[in-house]
Design a protein around this motif. Structure first.
Motif, PDB file in Angstrom:
ATOM      1  N   HIS B 256       0.858  -1.196   0.000  1.00  0.00           N
ATOM      2  CA  HIS B 256       0.000   0.000   0.000  1.00  0.00           C
ATOM      3  C   HIS B 256       0.889   1.240   0.000  1.00  0.00           C
ATOM      4  O   HIS B 256       1.905   1.264   0.699  1.00  0.00           O
ATOM      5  CB  HIS B 256      -0.896   0.036   1.240  1.00  0.00           C
ATOM      6  N   VAL B 323      -6.697   3.961   2.147  1.00  0.00           N
ATOM      7  CA  VAL B 323      -5.954   3.029   1.301  1.00  0.00           C
ATOM      8  C   VAL B 323      -5.957   1.608   1.853  1.00  0.00           C
ATOM      9  O   VAL B 323      -6.052   0.641   1.106  1.00  0.00           O
ATOM     10  CB  VAL B 323      -4.505   3.546   1.123  1.00  0.00           C
ATOM     11  N   VAL B 324      -5.856   1.498   3.166  1.00  0.00           N
ATOM     12  CA  VAL B 324      -5.778   0.129   3.721  1.00  0.00           C
ATOM     13  C   VAL B 324      -7.151  -0.472   3.942  1.00  0.00           C
ATOM     14  O   VAL B 324      -7.269  -1.626   4.317  1.00  0.00           O
ATOM     15  CB  VAL B 324      -4.979   0.083   5.047  1.00  0.00           C
ATOM     16  N   LYS B 325      -8.179   0.310   3.702  1.00  0.00           N
ATOM     17  CA  LYS B 325      -9.557  -0.152   3.914  1.00  0.00           C
ATOM     18  C   LYS B 325      -9.815  -1.428   3.122  1.00  0.00           C
ATOM     19  O   LYS B 325      -9.444  -1.527   1.960  1.00  0.00           O
ATOM     20  CB  LYS B 325     -10.510   0.940   3.438  1.00  0.00           C
TER      21      LYS B 325
END
Lengths: 407, 325, 323
Positions: B256, B323-325
């Protein structure tokens, strides 16, 4: 369960399934009504996109290969049903999911898009581990499949690429067929073990190999495998190929790790002698079709043009005389003369016997000679060729056997 | 090692290089008698004389062009352009002169000059004194662009820039001059140009930041730790040449990426980073790259307005969570 | 007479002017045949400025030129052959075909270099002079620029700093009357641009730019001052551009009368007349013949030379993102 399934296929003509196609888009989702002749699915070869028409009026019942899958030419892509409300065969639903999880339910409607939404990393990992993205539910924004989804999926499913010592699966076809009969099952396997589909002596590419008994067939197969350096394998056998598999177990040259028998010969004396004569002797589509119909539970499952394809290939190979002689040796007077049920009882490996309840060639009752360690699967509305009639169920059961050995 | 302010580290670098090499000279507005508006050149005119530490008229265009040709003819000029916002006046010298000659003259000349300038917002300096024009500079082939964030890098990279045979644009930040850090006192200490620095290791996401945004990224990483997210912070202290290998190595681990730059978003340095990451790391990405930048508008004056547009730790944290969702 | 060229120096200027003229004429012919590439800016009629101004310089002195620099190149000592090869993009060109006719440089000869950003040569020479001053060298930098460049802002910045710091730079304003198609009178409120030198407390002199000897003497005086550390000077050499702005110029804005009047004052003819008695017509004709032959041979050789092969400039880290 009374509805009839009409297979949706790409190019059912005979020949090798060398070429593969990419399923690009399903124009309908399961449950949608379809009209015969209208485009139901688009596939793409290296050369061009091809639209495949619905084989029958009815409803899209089941999608076997979702958009984004790569499948060999000749595969059954799905089924059209006569009736609504039959998104998938209930048999498939119950039997086919030995390790079912939400992420791998086959019956989820295929989204109407050309490719799954997945992160580049997820895409790469899926390709490496042999996971079909169409079968994975994405947990990211917009349903995007992320690495964690692939990790979850591969924790459930086999990771064949990770199994360094995955064994080959040997498929042995039945009388008057050839290796191509497995073309519907093999693309549906989840396990990515190497598959070996030898022709039995007197059939296909081994037409001129002499054989007078099931023992001869097994010996020839054992020699073929030995020449390939294969000492361990999973074995799948249908009908005469099933008996050959049992004979092969008796020889002991090949270490068999799991055995899947589809309506096998060799477990009892009865066999439909008229069928054997008819199927080999027929010269025209009109004379062959009744015998082919007898082979299956519901003639609708035979792809259009199947009879012509069989005859065309038979003429190419000039196989009728050879196979008549072979049948005369093994199944003289409509009886099976060799019994291998002792071999089955002696095995200490995971084994299954599958039989169609409507088998009119070899009676289902022979299944009950199997020992208690062997699983017996009796398929409804199925005739003598379950791998042609319900390739998805057969593939699932083979998966289950192979997975249970961990190799 | 000595505890030093960023401005003092720069001063030490200039002093050491001028002591070591008589061809190094400084010119720029207010740098001599006054010692520079940010006091980076304090005491240098007294030490090295008016010939080598020169106050100039307000003539950025010609000064930059002169730095280019002075460098071609035997000296190592260090030019100070007081604000990065004035660098547009220098662009002909950078784009049409400095960038082309090494190539089109087939290696006949070298241009070892340094253009020091400072940019960035947060000091209430308004729309003409608060910009980060990194991408405008890093866009130009043939010149190097660096932006150290720690006092040690400020010293080590300025020394490397002065010794480099190519034009180097050296980007400082007005809010960094008073930050403090340990700085090696060894005259041989340099930090090579072209290498990124990992300021914090993490597993879940890589935050690539430039200049002062590295400090904001570190604050964001602290906050993210409480969110259960382990963020890696990479200091892209060399904007060009870019250390693509370090970027790729980090993304291969975290999958990411969030890129942070204080310049404008559209066609900005963060956009270039995103494209580079896409080129090099596509199959390692588990989510689209997120950018945290200045919105495409002037930097306003009033404090709440300025704070609203500047990228900061909170905005970086939000981007990471997305973004990490 | 102070700073007058010797006969030998004048003969050499005469020879170089002919080389330049033959070069320009050859380029004109090849352009008509469609054999040139890109625009070419000829300096026919103004050769005396570039050739005579540079004749004053030494090898260690530096020169910045313009987009119309052929006389400057030859004047600063470049052979005509690598110049022609460069104009035709050949591997054997002064810059291996990378620069083209507007941007030629030869660092060893002190030509750094042609510059096609109008006005950019002025701070460029000033920067070189700054470097010379810092290093304590006795070299000078020279900038030859046009009346168009005199109108740029950077001209003011550079001259201001040059004079402020007494940098060893000499500004040679080659006043050919036109900035592209626009006459100088439409670009400037003053006819004699050199009066601006007073604003920088800098000496200036106006000379006949078609008289090589006059240019030489005036420039030499300024170069001497600069070399002595007395600071910059400006020479305004009045001349005229016979041909258009470039080979792409459609013409029509220069009057036939003007062109005829200036052609009557051909700088080559003026030098020929001045040298005739001292050197003899026969010797001058022989020089002209030899110069013509040299240029013809250079064209022939350059046009048969190979083109360069492209190589990614990977050696330079800052170009590393190029491809």
């Amino acid at each position: 369960m009374d509805a009839t399934r009409h297979p949706i296929v790409i190019d059912t003509a005979g020949g090798e399934y060398m070429e593969s196609v990419m399923v690009v888009d399903w124009a309908r989702k399961p449950g949608d009504p379809v009209k015969m002749g209208e485009t139901i699915v688009t596939v793409e070869t290296a050369k061009a996109a091809t639209e495949i028409a619905a084989p029958h009026d009815g409803y899209l019942a089941q999608i076997l290969h979702a958009a984004g899958s790569e499948v060999p030419v000749g595969s059954i892509l799905g089924y059209v049903s006569d009736r609504p409300g039959m998104a998938a065969s209930s048999t498939a639903g119950e039997v086919a999911q030995p390790q079912a999880s939400a992420a791998f339910t086959r019956d989820i409607p295929a989204p109407r898009r050309a490719r799954a939404i997945a992160s580049p990393l997820a895409r790469r990992l899926a390709a490496e581990t042999g996971i079909d993205l169409a079968q994975v539910k994405g947990s990211g924004p917009n349903g995007r499949i992320k690495k964690r989804d692939i990790d979850k999926a591969s924790a459930i499913l086999p990771k064949p690429a990770v199994l360094a010592d995955a064994l080959p699966i040997v498929f042995l076809h039945g009388f008057a067929a050839d290796r191509n009969i497995w073309r519907w099952v093999i693309p549906l396997l989840r396990v990515r073990n190497r598959v070996i589909t030898p022709d039995l002596p007197g059939h296909g590419s081994a037409l001129t190999t002499p054989a007078r008994s099931i023992g001869d067939l097994a010996a020839a197969i054992a020699a073929t495998l030995e020449a390939e350096g294969i000492s361990d394998a999973h074995v799948v056998g249908h009908s005469l190929g099933g008996a050959t598999a049992l004979a092969l177990a008796g020889i002991g040259a090949l270490r068999i790790h799991s055995l899947c028998l589809l309506a096998p010969a060799g477990l009892g004396p009865d066999i439909n002698g008229d069928f054997l004569g008819g199927i080999v002797g027929a010269q025209t589509p009109e004379s062959l079709t009744p015998w082919l119909d007898m082979m299956v539970g519901d003639p609708c499952v035979l792809p259009a043009g199947f009879a012509q394809a069989v005859l065309w290939q038979r003429r190419q190979e000039n196989s009728a005389a050879v196979q008549s002689r072979l049948a005369a040796g093994i199944f003289a007077n409509g009886r099976q003369h060799e019994d291998f049920s002792r071999n089955l009882k002696a095995l200490r490996i995971p084994a299954k016997v599958l039989w169609g309840r409507d088998d009119r060639i070899i009676p289902m009752a022979h299944a009950f000679t199997a020992p208690g360690t062997t699983a017996i699967h009796l398929l409804e509305k199925t005739g003598h060729v379950p791998h042609l009639e319900y390739p998805d169920i057969v593939a699932c059961l083979i998966d289950e056997l192979v997975l249970s050995t961990g190799r | 090692m000595a505890m030093m302010r960023y401005a003092e580290a720069l001063n030490a670098a200039l002093r050491e290089e001028m002591q070591a090499d008589a061809s190094v000279f400084l010119f720029g507005e207010d740098i001599g008698r006054y010692g520079g508006v940010f006091k980076v050149t304090k005491g240098l005119m007294e030490e090295f004389g008016e010939l080598r530490v020169r106050d100039t008229p307000i003539s950025e265009q010609a000064m930059t062009a002169m730095a280019v040709t002075a460098a071609m003819t035997g000296t190592r000029p260090v030019l100070e352009i007081m604000y990065a916002d004035f660098v547009p006046l220098s662009l002909d010298a950078l784009i049409n002169q400095a960038s082309i000659y090494e190539y089109i003259w087939n290696g006949q000349v070298r241009m070892p000059f340094v253009l020091r300038t400072q940019g960035g917002g947060g000091a209430g300096a308004g729309a003409q004194h608060s910009k980060s024009l990194d991408s405008m500079l890093a866009h130009v082939p043939g010149i190097k662009v660096v932006a150290p964030v720690t006092p040690a890098d400020a010293k080590g990279m300025l020394k490397s820039a002065i010794r480099d045979s190519q034009p180097v644009v050296f980007l400082e930040h007005k809010l960094l001059y008073n930050t403090r850090g340990e700085v090696p006192e060894d005259a041989d200490f340099t930090v090579p140009l072209g290498k990124a620095a990992t300021r914090r290791e993490g597993r879940d996401v890589s935050i690539f930041a430039t200049s002062r945004m590295v400090l904001e990224a570190l604050k964001a990483a602290d906050a993210l730790e409480k969110d259960g997210i382990s963020a890696e912070v990479i200091d892209l202290r060399s904007l060009r040449p870019l250390d693509v290998e370090s970027i790729a190595t980090s993304i291969a681990r975290t999958n990411h990426a969030v890129v942070v730059n204080e310049g404008w978003n559209f066609c900005g340095y963060a956009a270039e980073l995103s494209a580079t990451i896409m080129d090099r790391c596509f199959d390692d990405l588990d989510a689209p790259v997120a950018r945290v930048t200045l919105p495409d508008m002037p930097v306003p004056y009033s404090e709440p307005l300025e704070m609203a547009v500047l990228p900061d730790a909170g905005k970086i944290r939000d981007a990471v969570l997305r973004v990490v969702k | 007479m102070k700073n007058a060229p010797s006969i030998e120096e004048h003969v050499e200027m005469y020879r170089k002017m002919i080389v330049v003229r033959r070069l320009e004429e050859g380029l004109g012919r090849l352009h008509k045949e469609g054999k040139t590439r890109g625009p070419i800016h000829r300096c026919d009629g103004q050769e005396a400025v570039g050739v005579a101004a540079t004749a004053v310089l030494r090898d260690g002195d530096k020169l910045t030129s313009t987009h119309r620099g052929h006389a400057h190149y030859i004047g600063k000592g470049l052979d005509v052959y690598p110049v022609i090869a460069e104009i035709f993009g050949r591997a054997t060109g002064s810059c291996a075909g990378r620069a083209g006719h507007m941007l030629i440089a030869d660092a060893e000869k002190g030509l750094i270099g042609g510059n096609a950003i109008v006005g950019a040569g002025i701070p460029a020479a000033t920067g070189m002079a700054l470097s010379m001053q810092v290093l304590g060298r006795k070299d000078v930098a020279m900038c030859i620029f046009g009346d168009g460049a005199a109108q740029t802002g950077i001209c003011h910045e550079a001259m201001n700093m040059a004079a402020l710091w007494k940098l060893p730079v000499v500004f040679v304003l080659e006043h050919n009357q036109f900035g592209l198609t626009v006459p100088s009178s439409v670009q400037s409120p003053v006819a004699d641009l050199s009066i601006r030198a007073a604003g920088y407390n800098m000496p200036a002199e106006i000379v006949d730019g078609n008289d090589a000897v006059a240019v030489y003497r005036a420039v030499a005086n300024m170069v001497d001052r600069a070399r002595q550390g007395l600071g910059p000077g400006l020479i305004e050499a009045k001349t005229y551009r016979w041909e258009g702005f470039s080979t792409s110029d459609m013409g029509g804005y220069q009057t036939p009368e003007d062109i005829a009047a200036w052609k009557a004052r051909d700088p080559i003819r003026i030098s020929y007349d001045a040298l005739k008695n001292e050197v003899g017509a026969a010797a001058l004709d022989e020089i002209e013949r030899e110069a013509g032959a040299e240029v013809a041979a250079a064209f022939a050789k350059a046009l048969s030379d190979p083109f360069p092969a492209f190589a990614v400039p990977s050696a330079y880290a800052a170009y590393s993102g190029a491809l």
